[in-house]
Design a protein around this motif. Structure first.
Motif, mmCIF file in Angstrom:
data_model
loop_
_atom_site.group_PDB
_atom_site.id
_atom_site.type_symbol
_atom_site.label_atom_id
_atom_site.label_comp_id
_atom_site.label_asym_id
_atom_site.label_seq_id
_atom_site.Cartn_x
_atom_site.Cartn_y
_atom_site.Cartn_z
ATOM 1 N N ILE A 7 0.826 -1.211 0.000
ATOM 2 C CA ILE A 7 0.000 0.000 0.000
ATOM 3 C C ILE A 7 0.861 1.262 0.000
ATOM 4 C CG2 ILE A 7 -1.937 -1.172 1.131
ATOM 5 C CD1 ILE A 7 -1.253 0.312 3.710
ATOM 6 N N GLU A 8 2.140 1.133 0.361
ATOM 7 C CA GLU A 8 3.054 2.281 0.302
ATOM 8 C C GLU A 8 3.182 2.804 -1.130
ATOM 9 O OE1 GLU A 8 4.654 4.136 2.310
ATOM 10 O OE2 GLU A 8 4.713 3.122 4.264
ATOM 11 N N PRO A 13 -2.857 9.675 -0.617
ATOM 12 C CA PRO A 13 -2.225 10.376 0.500
ATOM 13 C C PRO A 13 -2.041 9.501 1.731
ATOM 14 C CG PRO A 13 -3.902 11.757 -0.520
ATOM 15 C CD PRO A 13 -4.057 10.387 -1.112
ATOM 16 N N ALA A 14 -3.044 8.676 2.031
ATOM 17 C CA ALA A 14 -2.954 7.821 3.226
ATOM 18 C C ALA A 14 -3.708 6.527 2.976
ATOM 19 C CB ALA A 14 -3.528 8.534 4.452
ATOM 20 N N ALA A 15 -3.184 5.437 3.536
ATOM 21 C CA ALA A 15 -3.839 4.137 3.404
ATOM 22 C C ALA A 15 -3.480 3.278 4.607
ATOM 23 C CB ALA A 15 -3.411 3.435 2.116
ATOM 24 N N ALA A 16 -4.387 2.373 4.949
ATOM 25 C CA ALA A 16 -4.146 1.407 6.018
ATOM 26 C C ALA A 16 -4.795 0.103 5.605
ATOM 27 C CB ALA A 16 -4.724 1.896 7.347
ATOM 28 N N ALA A 17 -4.202 -1.012 6.035
ATOM 29 C CA ALA A 17 -4.729 -2.321 5.655
ATOM 30 C C ALA A 17 -4.415 -3.339 6.729
ATOM 31 C CB ALA A 17 -4.135 -2.776 4.313
ATOM 32 N N ALA A 18 -5.185 -4.416 6.747
ATOM 33 C CA ALA A 18 -4.953 -5.498 7.704
ATOM 34 C C ALA A 18 -5.563 -6.775 7.163
ATOM 35 C CB ALA A 18 -5.547 -5.170 9.076
ATOM 36 N N VAL A 19 -5.032 -7.895 7.669
ATOM 37 C CA VAL A 19 -5.550 -9.216 7.340
ATOM 38 C C VAL A 19 -5.898 -9.915 8.641
ATOM 39 C CG1 VAL A 19 -4.961 -11.495 6.416
ATOM 40 C CG2 VAL A 19 -4.269 -9.431 5.178
ATOM 41 N N VAL A 20 -7.088 -10.524 8.673
ATOM 42 C CA VAL A 20 -7.536 -11.252 9.867
ATOM 43 C C VAL A 20 -7.963 -12.647 9.447
ATOM 44 C CG1 VAL A 20 -9.860 -10.235 9.688
ATOM 45 C CG2 VAL A 20 -9.123 -11.258 11.837
ATOM 46 N N ARG A 21 -7.512 -13.643 10.188
ATOM 47 C CA ARG A 21 -7.824 -15.036 9.869
ATOM 48 C C ARG A 21 -9.189 -15.426 10.443
ATOM 49 N NH1 ARG A 21 -3.940 -18.110 7.591
ATOM 50 N NH2 ARG A 21 -1.819 -17.266 7.510
ATOM 51 N N TYR A 30 -0.891 -2.707 8.521
ATOM 52 C CA TYR A 30 0.075 -1.732 7.987
ATOM 53 C C TYR A 30 -0.624 -0.397 7.828
ATOM 54 C CZ TYR A 30 4.250 -0.247 5.439
ATOM 55 O OH TYR A 30 5.415 0.379 5.071
ATOM 56 N N GLY A 31 0.048 0.668 8.210
ATOM 57 C CA GLY A 31 -0.532 1.998 8.089
ATOM 58 C C GLY A 31 -1.302 2.390 9.339
ATOM 59 N N PRO A 32 -1.928 3.570 9.300
ATOM 60 C CA PRO A 32 -2.634 4.111 10.469
ATOM 61 C C PRO A 32 -3.955 3.388 10.732
ATOM 62 C CG PRO A 32 -2.920 5.593 8.612
ATOM 63 C CD PRO A 32 -1.980 4.514 8.147
ATOM 64 N N ALA A 33 -3.882 2.256 11.434
ATOM 65 C CA ALA A 33 -5.053 1.392 11.612
ATOM 66 C C ALA A 33 -6.130 2.016 12.477
ATOM 67 C CB ALA A 33 -4.624 0.055 12.203
ATOM 68 N N SER A 34 -5.788 3.044 13.255
ATOM 69 C CA SER A 34 -6.785 3.695 14.110
ATOM 70 C C SER A 34 -7.330 4.979 13.489
ATOM 71 C CB SER A 34 -6.197 4.000 15.484
ATOM 72 O OG SER A 34 -5.094 4.877 15.374
ATOM 73 N N GLY A 239 -9.491 -18.812 4.287
ATOM 74 C CA GLY A 239 -9.634 -18.711 5.735
ATOM 75 C C GLY A 239 -9.166 -17.379 6.273
ATOM 76 N N ALA A 240 -9.427 -16.309 5.502
ATOM 77 C CA ALA A 240 -8.943 -14.988 5.913
ATOM 78 C C ALA A 240 -9.771 -13.892 5.260
ATOM 79 C CB ALA A 240 -7.473 -14.821 5.549
ATOM 80 N N ALA A 241 -9.634 -12.703 5.819
ATOM 81 C CA ALA A 241 -10.284 -11.513 5.289
ATOM 82 C C ALA A 241 -9.266 -10.390 5.230
ATOM 83 C CB ALA A 241 -11.462 -11.103 6.170
ATOM 84 N N CYS A 242 -9.523 -9.413 4.374
ATOM 85 C CA CYS A 242 -8.624 -8.271 4.238
ATOM 86 C C CYS A 242 -9.440 -6.985 4.184
ATOM 87 C CB CYS A 242 -7.779 -8.424 2.975
ATOM 88 S SG CYS A 242 -6.554 -7.114 2.729
ATOM 89 N N VAL A 243 -8.931 -5.968 4.848
ATOM 90 C CA VAL A 243 -9.530 -4.637 4.864
ATOM 91 C C VAL A 243 -8.495 -3.649 4.362
ATOM 92 C CG1 VAL A 243 -10.512 -2.829 6.301
ATOM 93 C CG2 VAL A 243 -10.895 -5.222 6.894
ATOM 94 N N ALA A 244 -8.896 -2.733 3.502
ATOM 95 C CA ALA A 244 -8.019 -1.641 3.084
ATOM 96 C C ALA A 244 -8.835 -0.359 2.993
ATOM 97 C CB ALA A 244 -7.359 -1.941 1.744
ATOM 98 N N LEU A 245 -8.340 0.691 3.622
ATOM 99 C CA LEU A 245 -9.002 1.997 3.618
ATOM 100 C C LEU A 245 -8.014 3.048 3.110
ATOM 101 C CD1 LEU A 245 -10.791 1.930 7.115
ATOM 102 C CD2 LEU A 245 -11.674 1.141 4.903
ATOM 103 N N THR A 246 -8.505 3.960 2.269
ATOM 104 C CA THR A 246 -7.665 5.051 1.771
ATOM 105 C C THR A 246 -8.459 6.351 1.802
ATOM 106 O OG1 THR A 246 -8.261 5.132 -0.593
ATOM 107 C CG2 THR A 246 -6.766 3.352 0.097
ATOM 108 N N ASP A 247 -7.749 7.433 1.488
ATOM 109 C CA ASP A 247 -8.430 8.728 1.423
ATOM 110 C C ASP A 247 -8.404 9.303 0.007
ATOM 111 O OD1 ASP A 247 -5.737 9.305 1.321
ATOM 112 O OD2 ASP A 247 -5.766 10.794 2.926
ATOM 113 N N ARG A 248 -8.368 8.405 -0.989
ATOM 114 C CA ARG A 248 -8.482 8.839 -2.385
ATOM 115 C C ARG A 248 -9.632 8.098 -3.042
ATOM 116 N NH1 ARG A 248 -4.200 8.329 -7.521
ATOM 117 N NH2 ARG A 248 -5.552 9.449 -8.986
ATOM 118 N N ALA A 249 -10.450 8.827 -3.776
ATOM 119 C CA ALA A 249 -11.623 8.234 -4.417
ATOM 120 C C ALA A 249 -11.222 7.103 -5.348
ATOM 121 C CB ALA A 249 -12.400 9.298 -5.188
#
Length: 273
Positions: A7-8, A13-21, A30-34, A239-249
């Motif tokens: 995601i780098e 401008p900004a992005a955060a992501a995570a994987v949960v089993r 990775y990134g500003p998860a909060s 057996g997993a999920a992924c979330v990614a959030l950004t601030d660009r349309a």
């Protein structure tokens, strides 16, 4: 997970992501998860989950009338009510076409609010957000697109989708199962899909091409993406999920960046087994 560092290189401008089993463990973040990001249409799975809680509580039935004439709660959840994309205008008989509809989710919110005598945003908070500890998530307006959340909060939701505590697992399985199989329609940003399969508030990948998930994503993958540059997918086969959030349309950058990112995540998950 090294793959999350991709995601780098996204042009945002900004992005955060995570994987949960599936067992709820976080494989990586990775990134500003909060940090709170607008969800756009990733709001819809949260809203759908609240509707399913209302169903299990007996406040609504999936096949009771809701929305335009002939439509039901099930039709609204599956984008088959016939309502237009962003207008409360009927463009097809219920159950005949897959018409992706923000208006349909707004009709759902109104229906549940009337049935429970609780504003839908508050019902969502009580039914889903509070029990899952999603204290940074809010939905102040439309249940179709006005959610704001964090990667940390959506990790809790993704864990719930894989090992339900708020709903009977059979209800969640139904939400992942195609409603009105074979209907074609437009997947926003990706054009006409035949079929354009959808469950109860969740898009189902099946064999769609092009698609916002990866080429190695299983056909059972389900989730949602948002026009604010956000996505959440669950791949039961991985057996997993992924979330990614950004601030660009959402735009061509996402069409190009998201599938190889997902493929890299899935490859790393496989190599860790």
């Amino acid at each position: 997970m090294q793959s999350l560092a991709m995601i780098e290189n996204w042009p945002v401008p900004a992005a955060a992501a995570a994987v949960v089993r599936a067992d709820g463990t976080v494989s990586g973040s990775y990134g500003p998860a909060s940090r709170r990001f607008p969800l756009a249409s990733v709001t819809k799975p949260l809203a759908a989950y609240a509707v399913l809680v209302a169903y299990e509580e007996g406040a609504v039935e999936l096949d009771e009338p809701a929305g335009p004439e002939g439509s039901t709660v099930r039709h609204l959840l599956a984008h088959t009510s016939g309502l237009a994309y962003d207008e409360h205008r009927v463009t097809a008989p219920p159950g005949t076409r897959r018409l992706y509809s923000n208006a349909g989710f707004e009709a759902l919110g109104d229906h549940v609010a009337k049935a429970t005598d609780i504003p839908f945003g508050e019902y969502l908070r009580q039914a889903v957000l509070e029990p899952l500890g999603m204290t940074s998530t809010t939905m102040g307006g439309s249940p179709a697109r006005d959610g704001v959340s964090t990667v940390d909060d959506l990790v809790a939701f993704a864990a719930e989708l894989q090992a339900p505590r708020l709903l009977d697992p059979r209800t969640v399985l139904e939400a992942m199962t195609v409603v009105h199989p074979g209907l074609s329609g437009i997947l926003p940003g990706y054009g006409h899909q035949k079929p354009n399969d959808w469950g109860l508030g969740f898009e189902i990948r099946d064999s769609k091409s092009p698609h916002w998930t990866g080429g190695s994503s299983s056909p059972r993958t389900f989730g949602h993406f948002g026009q604010s540059g956000t996505f959440l997918w669950v791949d039961p086969d991985a057996g997993a999920a992924c979330v990614a959030l950004t601030d660009r349309a959402f735009g061509p950058w996402a069409v190009e960046a998201w599938p190889p990112f997902t493929d890299a995540v899935l490859a790393e998950l496989r190599s860790a087994v």
